[in-house]
Design a protein around this motif. Structure first.
Motif, PDB file in Angstrom:
ATOM      1  N   CYS A   1      49.719  51.865  30.315  1.00 49.19           N
ATOM      2  CA  CYS A   1      50.490  51.469  31.144  1.00 49.19           C
ATOM      3  C   CYS A   1      51.657  51.963  30.543  1.00 49.19           C
ATOM      4  O   CYS A   1      51.743  52.869  29.641  1.00 49.19           O
ATOM      5  N   THR A   2      53.011  51.752  30.938  1.00 50.01           N
ATOM      6  CA  THR A   2      54.280  52.378  30.524  1.00 50.01           C
ATOM      7  C   THR A   2      54.356  52.167  29.144  1.00 50.01           C
ATOM      8  O   THR A   2      54.365  53.156  28.212  1.00 50.01           O
ATOM      9  N   GLY A   3      54.606  50.841  28.655  1.00 45.98           N
ATOM     10  CA  GLY A   3      54.727  50.607  27.329  1.00 45.98           C
ATOM     11  C   GLY A   3      53.852  49.905  26.773  1.00 45.98           C
ATOM     12  O   GLY A   3      53.910  49.770  25.383  1.00 45.98           O
ATOM     13  N   GLY A   4      52.498  49.736  27.170  1.00 50.65           N
ATOM     14  CA  GLY A   4      51.521  49.031  26.336  1.00 50.65           C
ATOM     15  C   GLY A   4      51.699  47.708  25.979  1.00 50.65           C
ATOM     16  O   GLY A   4      50.981  47.314  25.080  1.00 50.65           O
ATOM     17  N   LYS A   5      52.409  47.077  27.014  1.00 48.42           N
ATOM     18  CA  LYS A   5      52.385  45.511  26.558  1.00 48.42           C
ATOM     19  C   LYS A   5      52.178  44.662  27.771  1.00 48.42           C
ATOM     20  O   LYS A   5      51.810  43.449  27.251  1.00 48.42           O
ATOM     21  N   HIS A   6      52.136  44.851  28.863  1.00 48.67           N
ATOM     22  CA  HIS A   6      51.690  44.016  29.984  1.00 48.67           C
ATOM     23  C   HIS A   6      50.459  44.307  30.854  1.00 48.67           C
ATOM     24  O   HIS A   6      49.413  43.676  30.254  1.00 48.67           O
ATOM     25  N   ARG A   7      50.530  45.451  31.476  1.00 46.81           N
ATOM     26  CA  ARG A   7      49.511  45.557  32.488  1.00 46.81           C
ATOM     27  C   ARG A   7      48.170  46.249  31.721  1.00 46.81           C
ATOM     28  O   ARG A   7      47.102  45.499  31.928  1.00 46.81           O
ATOM     29  N   SER A   8      48.459  47.054  30.865  1.00 45.98           N
ATOM     30  CA  SER A   8      47.255  47.520  29.997  1.00 45.98           C
ATOM     31  C   SER A   8      46.650  46.483  29.249  1.00 45.98           C
ATOM     32  O   SER A   8      45.270  46.438  29.231  1.00 45.98           O
ATOM     33  N   VAL A   9      47.152  45.544  28.308  1.00 46.69           N
ATOM     34  CA  VAL A   9      46.940  44.758  27.596  1.00 46.69           C
ATOM     35  C   VAL A   9      46.131  43.587  28.357  1.00 46.69           C
ATOM     36  O   VAL A   9      44.852  43.013  28.019  1.00 46.69           O
ATOM     37  N   ALA A  10      46.578  43.279  29.557  1.00 46.21           N
ATOM     38  CA  ALA A  10      45.817  42.171  30.399  1.00 46.21           C
ATOM     39  C   ALA A  10      44.402  42.885  30.962  1.00 46.21           C
ATOM     40  O   ALA A  10      43.564  42.175  30.919  1.00 46.21           O
TER      41      ALA A  10
END
Length: 290
Positions: free
Chosen positions: A254-263
Protein backbone atom coordinates in the motif's frame (compact mmCIF):
# COMPACT_ATOMS: atom_id res chain seq x y z
CA UNK A 1 18.37 -34.18 21.27
CA UNK A 2 16.09 -35.94 23.74
CA UNK A 3 16.46 -39.45 25.08
CA UNK A 4 13.58 -40.63 22.89
CA UNK A 5 15.21 -39.41 19.69
CA UNK A 6 17.57 -41.70 17.84
CA UNK A 7 20.49 -40.28 15.92
CA UNK A 8 19.81 -40.63 12.21
CA UNK A 9 22.77 -40.61 9.83
CA UNK A 10 22.56 -40.59 6.06
CA UNK A 11 25.71 -41.19 4.02
CA UNK A 12 25.39 -39.74 0.54
CA UNK A 13 27.78 -41.21 -1.97
CA UNK A 14 27.90 -42.42 -5.55
CA UNK A 15 29.16 -41.41 -8.94
CA UNK A 16 30.68 -38.02 -9.52
CA UNK A 17 28.26 -35.96 -11.58
CA UNK A 18 25.22 -37.95 -10.44
CA UNK A 19 23.78 -35.11 -8.34
CA UNK A 20 25.34 -35.14 -4.89
CA UNK A 21 25.24 -31.34 -4.59
CA UNK A 22 21.56 -31.24 -5.52
CA UNK A 23 20.81 -33.91 -2.93
CA UNK A 24 22.80 -32.08 -0.26
CA UNK A 25 20.87 -28.86 -0.91
CA UNK A 26 17.54 -30.68 -0.79
CA UNK A 27 18.45 -32.30 2.53
CA UNK A 28 19.48 -28.95 3.99
CA UNK A 29 16.06 -27.60 3.03
CA UNK A 30 14.58 -30.49 5.02
CA UNK A 31 16.61 -29.33 8.05
CA UNK A 32 19.27 -32.03 7.90
CA UNK A 33 22.73 -31.03 9.06
CA UNK A 34 24.81 -31.62 5.92
CA UNK A 35 28.59 -32.01 5.77
CA UNK A 36 30.17 -32.20 2.33
CA UNK A 37 33.33 -34.07 1.31
CA UNK A 38 33.80 -35.64 4.73
CA UNK A 39 36.56 -38.25 5.16
CA UNK A 40 35.02 -41.51 6.42
CA UNK A 41 37.28 -41.43 9.45
CA UNK A 42 35.52 -38.26 10.61
CA UNK A 43 32.05 -39.83 10.64
CA UNK A 44 32.26 -41.24 14.16
CA UNK A 45 33.59 -38.01 15.77
CA UNK A 46 30.83 -36.10 13.99
CA UNK A 47 28.15 -38.46 15.30
CA UNK A 48 29.56 -38.33 18.83
CA UNK A 49 29.53 -34.54 18.71
CA UNK A 50 25.94 -34.47 17.52
CA UNK A 51 24.88 -36.92 20.22
CA UNK A 52 25.65 -34.43 22.94
CA UNK A 53 22.50 -33.32 24.71
CA UNK A 54 22.77 -29.69 23.63
CA UNK A 55 23.82 -30.26 20.02
CA UNK A 56 20.34 -30.43 18.50
CA UNK A 57 21.45 -32.42 15.44
CA UNK A 58 19.23 -35.50 15.26
CA UNK A 59 19.57 -35.83 11.46
CA UNK A 60 23.00 -35.73 9.86
CA UNK A 61 23.84 -36.21 6.20
CA UNK A 62 27.47 -36.71 5.22
CA UNK A 63 28.54 -36.52 1.58
CA UNK A 64 31.42 -38.96 1.18
CA UNK A 65 32.97 -39.68 -2.20
CA UNK A 66 36.15 -40.26 -4.15
CA UNK A 67 37.27 -36.68 -3.62
CA UNK A 68 38.47 -38.04 -0.28
CA UNK A 69 41.17 -39.92 -2.22
CA UNK A 70 42.88 -42.56 -0.07
CA UNK A 71 40.59 -41.80 2.87
CA UNK A 72 37.63 -43.07 0.84
CA UNK A 73 38.94 -46.63 0.89
CA UNK A 74 37.81 -47.01 4.52
CA UNK A 75 34.18 -46.10 3.86
CA UNK A 76 32.73 -49.63 3.66
CA UNK A 77 34.34 -50.75 6.92
CA UNK A 78 33.32 -47.52 8.62
CA UNK A 79 29.67 -47.99 7.58
CA UNK A 80 29.61 -51.50 9.01
CA UNK A 81 31.11 -50.25 12.25
CA UNK A 82 28.67 -47.36 12.59
CA UNK A 83 25.64 -49.58 12.04
CA UNK A 84 26.33 -51.17 15.41
CA UNK A 85 24.30 -48.81 17.59
CA UNK A 86 23.47 -46.01 15.13
CA UNK A 87 20.70 -45.68 12.58
CA UNK A 88 22.75 -45.38 9.39
CA UNK A 89 21.50 -45.41 5.84
CA UNK A 90 23.50 -45.13 2.63
CA UNK A 91 22.12 -43.26 -0.37
CA UNK A 92 23.93 -44.10 -3.61
CA UNK A 93 23.57 -41.89 -6.67
CA UNK A 94 24.37 -43.17 -10.12
CA UNK A 95 23.79 -42.37 -13.78
CA UNK A 96 24.68 -43.84 -17.14
CA UNK A 97 28.14 -43.32 -18.62
CA UNK A 98 26.75 -41.21 -21.46
CA UNK A 99 24.87 -38.91 -19.11
CA UNK A 100 27.86 -38.49 -16.80
CA UNK A 101 30.17 -37.68 -19.71
CA UNK A 102 27.71 -35.08 -20.97
CA UNK A 103 27.41 -33.48 -17.55
CA UNK A 104 31.18 -33.19 -17.13
CA UNK A 105 31.49 -31.72 -20.61
CA UNK A 106 28.79 -29.17 -19.85
CA UNK A 107 30.54 -27.88 -16.74
CA UNK A 108 33.99 -28.20 -18.38
CA UNK A 109 35.57 -29.89 -15.40
CA UNK A 110 37.66 -33.06 -15.31
CA UNK A 111 36.52 -36.21 -13.59
CA UNK A 112 38.36 -36.54 -10.24
CA UNK A 113 39.80 -39.93 -11.27
CA UNK A 114 40.58 -39.37 -14.93
CA UNK A 115 44.18 -38.27 -14.44
CA UNK A 116 45.78 -38.05 -17.86
CA UNK A 117 43.03 -40.15 -19.43
CA UNK A 118 39.52 -39.31 -20.63
CA UNK A 119 36.38 -38.53 -18.68
CA UNK A 120 35.14 -42.03 -19.49
CA UNK A 121 38.34 -43.50 -18.06
CA UNK A 122 37.64 -41.71 -14.80
CA UNK A 123 34.03 -42.90 -14.74
CA UNK A 124 35.11 -46.50 -15.32
CA UNK A 125 37.66 -46.34 -12.51
CA UNK A 126 35.11 -44.82 -10.16
CA UNK A 127 32.50 -47.50 -10.88
CA UNK A 128 35.03 -50.19 -10.02
CA UNK A 129 35.98 -48.44 -6.78
CA UNK A 130 32.35 -47.96 -5.75
CA UNK A 131 31.04 -51.42 -6.61
CA UNK A 132 31.06 -52.79 -3.05
CA UNK A 133 29.61 -49.57 -1.61
CA UNK A 134 26.78 -49.68 -4.12
CA UNK A 135 25.94 -53.27 -3.19
CA UNK A 136 25.77 -52.31 0.49
CA UNK A 137 23.62 -49.20 -0.06
CA UNK A 138 20.09 -48.87 1.30
CA UNK A 139 18.78 -46.53 -1.37
CA UNK A 140 19.97 -46.33 -4.98
CA UNK A 141 18.79 -43.47 -7.17
CA UNK A 142 19.53 -43.43 -10.90
CA UNK A 143 19.55 -39.77 -11.96
CA UNK A 144 20.09 -40.37 -15.67
CA UNK A 145 16.61 -39.14 -16.60
CA UNK A 146 16.17 -36.61 -13.81
CA UNK A 147 16.83 -32.88 -13.95
CA UNK A 148 17.89 -31.10 -10.77
CA UNK A 149 14.31 -30.19 -9.83
CA UNK A 150 13.06 -33.74 -10.29
CA UNK A 151 15.96 -35.11 -8.26
CA UNK A 152 15.33 -32.63 -5.44
CA UNK A 153 11.65 -33.57 -5.43
CA UNK A 154 12.60 -37.25 -5.27
CA UNK A 155 14.78 -36.60 -2.23
CA UNK A 156 12.12 -34.47 -0.56
CA UNK A 157 9.49 -37.17 -0.98
CA UNK A 158 11.89 -39.81 0.35
CA UNK A 159 13.23 -38.02 3.41
CA UNK A 160 10.61 -35.47 4.44
CA UNK A 161 8.93 -36.04 7.77
CA UNK A 162 5.23 -35.51 8.39
CA UNK A 163 5.99 -32.09 9.85
CA UNK A 164 8.14 -30.93 6.95
CA UNK A 165 6.54 -28.21 4.85
CA UNK A 166 6.85 -28.43 1.11
CA UNK A 167 7.04 -24.64 0.72
CA UNK A 168 8.01 -21.96 3.22
CA UNK A 169 5.94 -18.86 2.44
CA UNK A 170 6.62 -15.35 3.69
CA UNK A 171 3.66 -13.00 3.27
CA UNK A 172 5.15 -9.52 3.33
CA UNK A 173 3.58 -6.08 3.67
CA UNK A 174 5.40 -3.03 2.34
CA UNK A 175 4.93 0.59 1.33
CA UNK A 176 5.33 1.53 -2.32
CA UNK A 177 6.76 4.89 -1.21
CA UNK A 178 9.76 2.97 0.14
CA UNK A 179 10.28 0.84 -2.96
CA UNK A 180 9.41 -2.66 -4.09
CA UNK A 181 10.85 -5.57 -2.07
CA UNK A 182 13.64 -6.98 -4.25
CA UNK A 183 13.12 -10.58 -3.10
CA UNK A 184 9.37 -10.76 -3.78
CA UNK A 185 8.18 -13.57 -6.03
CA UNK A 186 4.69 -12.08 -6.39
CA UNK A 187 3.45 -8.54 -5.73
CA UNK A 188 -0.12 -7.31 -5.28
CA UNK A 189 -1.37 -3.75 -4.80
CA UNK A 190 -3.79 -2.89 -2.00
CA UNK A 191 -4.05 0.79 -2.94
CA UNK A 192 -7.42 0.16 -4.64
CA UNK A 193 -8.94 0.31 -1.15
CA UNK A 194 -9.67 3.55 0.78
CA UNK A 195 -6.73 4.60 2.91
CA UNK A 196 -7.36 4.63 6.70
CA UNK A 197 -4.62 7.25 6.93
CA UNK A 198 -7.16 9.91 5.99
CA UNK A 199 -9.41 9.01 8.92
CA UNK A 200 -8.04 10.90 11.97
CA UNK A 201 -9.39 8.23 14.34
CA UNK A 202 -7.71 5.38 12.46
CA UNK A 203 -4.47 7.09 11.49
CA UNK A 204 -2.56 6.29 14.74
CA UNK A 205 -3.38 2.59 14.48
CA UNK A 206 -1.94 -0.07 12.15
CA UNK A 207 -3.33 -2.98 10.22
CA UNK A 208 -2.57 -5.16 13.24
CA UNK A 209 -5.17 -3.29 15.29
CA UNK A 210 -8.81 -4.35 15.18
CA UNK A 211 -10.32 -0.97 14.15
CA UNK A 212 -8.08 -0.71 11.07
CA UNK A 213 -8.39 -4.40 10.24
CA UNK A 214 -12.18 -4.25 10.34
CA UNK A 215 -12.19 -1.06 8.29
CA UNK A 216 -9.92 -2.43 5.56
CA UNK A 217 -11.51 -5.87 5.29
CA UNK A 218 -14.98 -4.35 5.28
CA UNK A 219 -14.38 -2.19 2.20
CA UNK A 220 -15.99 -3.02 -1.14
CA UNK A 221 -13.74 -5.36 -3.07
CA UNK A 222 -11.54 -6.43 -0.14
CA UNK A 223 -13.18 -9.81 0.47
CA UNK A 224 -13.43 -10.47 -3.27
CA UNK A 225 -9.75 -9.68 -3.77
CA UNK A 226 -8.57 -11.88 -0.92
CA UNK A 227 -10.79 -14.79 -1.96
CA UNK A 228 -9.71 -14.59 -5.60
CA UNK A 229 -6.03 -14.22 -4.68
CA UNK A 230 -6.13 -17.26 -2.39
CA UNK A 231 -7.77 -19.27 -5.18
CA UNK A 232 -5.11 -18.11 -7.66
CA UNK A 233 -2.29 -18.99 -5.26
CA UNK A 234 -3.47 -22.57 -4.71
CA UNK A 235 -2.24 -23.99 -8.08
CA UNK A 236 0.91 -21.86 -7.84
CA UNK A 237 1.88 -23.25 -4.45
CA UNK A 238 1.05 -26.79 -5.55
CA UNK A 239 3.30 -26.24 -8.57
CA UNK A 240 6.07 -24.91 -6.35
CA UNK A 241 5.96 -28.16 -4.39
CA UNK A 242 6.11 -30.26 -7.56
CA UNK A 243 9.05 -28.22 -8.85
CA UNK A 244 10.72 -28.23 -5.42
CA UNK A 245 10.71 -24.46 -5.02
CA UNK A 246 11.16 -24.40 -1.27
CA UNK A 247 10.80 -20.71 -0.44
CA UNK A 248 8.58 -17.94 -1.79
CA UNK A 249 7.69 -14.38 -0.81
CA UNK A 250 4.24 -12.96 -1.51
CA UNK A 251 4.25 -9.18 -1.12
CA UNK A 252 1.24 -6.91 -0.61
CA UNK A 253 1.82 -3.18 -0.89
CA UNK A 254 0.00 0.00 0.00
CA UNK A 255 1.23 3.59 0.16
CA UNK A 256 3.13 3.52 3.46
CA UNK A 257 2.99 -0.14 4.49
CA UNK A 258 1.12 0.65 7.71
CA UNK A 259 -2.61 0.06 7.26
CA UNK A 260 -4.09 -1.68 4.22
CA UNK A 261 -1.22 -3.97 3.28
CA UNK A 262 -0.70 -5.06 6.89
CA UNK A 263 -4.35 -5.98 7.40
CA UNK A 264 -4.54 -7.90 4.13
CA UNK A 265 -1.27 -9.73 4.77
CA UNK A 266 -2.56 -11.00 8.11
CA UNK A 267 -5.83 -12.18 6.60
CA UNK A 268 -4.13 -13.74 3.58
CA UNK A 269 -1.62 -15.58 5.75
CA UNK A 270 -4.36 -17.01 7.97
CA UNK A 271 -6.05 -18.51 4.91
CA UNK A 272 -2.85 -19.84 3.35
CA UNK A 273 -2.04 -21.69 6.57
CA UNK A 274 -4.83 -24.08 5.65
CA UNK A 275 -3.01 -25.22 2.50
CA UNK A 276 -1.40 -28.67 2.76
CA UNK A 277 2.39 -28.73 2.65
CA UNK A 278 2.73 -24.97 3.22
CA UNK A 279 4.30 -23.19 6.20
CA UNK A 280 3.47 -19.49 6.44
CA UNK A 281 4.98 -16.58 8.32
CA UNK A 282 4.30 -12.86 8.05
CA UNK A 283 6.63 -9.90 7.88
CA UNK A 284 5.78 -6.20 7.88
CA UNK A 285 8.75 -4.49 6.30
CA UNK A 286 7.81 -0.85 6.70
CA UNK A 287 5.66 -0.93 9.82
CA UNK A 288 6.89 1.79 12.18
CA UNK A 289 8.54 3.93 9.51
CA UNK A 290 5.79 6.54 9.69
Amino acid sequence: MTDTEQQEVLIVTGMSGAGRSTVANALEDLDWYVVDNLPPQMLRPLIELANRADSGLPRIAAVVDVRGRNFFADLRDMIQSLREGTKVRVLFLEASDAVLVRRFEQVRRPHPLQGNGTILDGITAERARLREIREASDIIVDTSDLNIHQLATNITETFATENTAGVQITVLSFGFKYGLPPDADMVADARFLPNPFWDPELRPFTGLDEPVRDYVLGQNGAAEFIGAYVAALRPILEGYQRENKRHATIAIGCTGGKHRSVAIVEELASRLRGFPGVAVNTKHRDLGRE
